[in-house]
Design a protein around this motif. Sequence first.
Motif: not given
Length: 65
Positions: A40-41, A44-45, A47-51
């Motif tokens: 899962q990590e 979704t990595s 999208f980690r920096n999307d605000d």
Amino acid sequence: METYSFLRHLADSWFLLAMTVGFLALCVWAFRPGSRAMHQEVATSIFRNDDRPAADDPAQPRKEA
């Protein structure tokens, strides 16, 4: 020609068995219990920096808030 026959027999029997065992081992390793959080990590990595969501028109530059 004897070497060819021996290698052909080896590839048809033992190497096929080794490849099958290797494939099954990879499947067990990928679907082992407890690996769901890691998968899962990784999924979704990106999208980690999307605000915020992307703009409706991708040609338009993003406005700073």
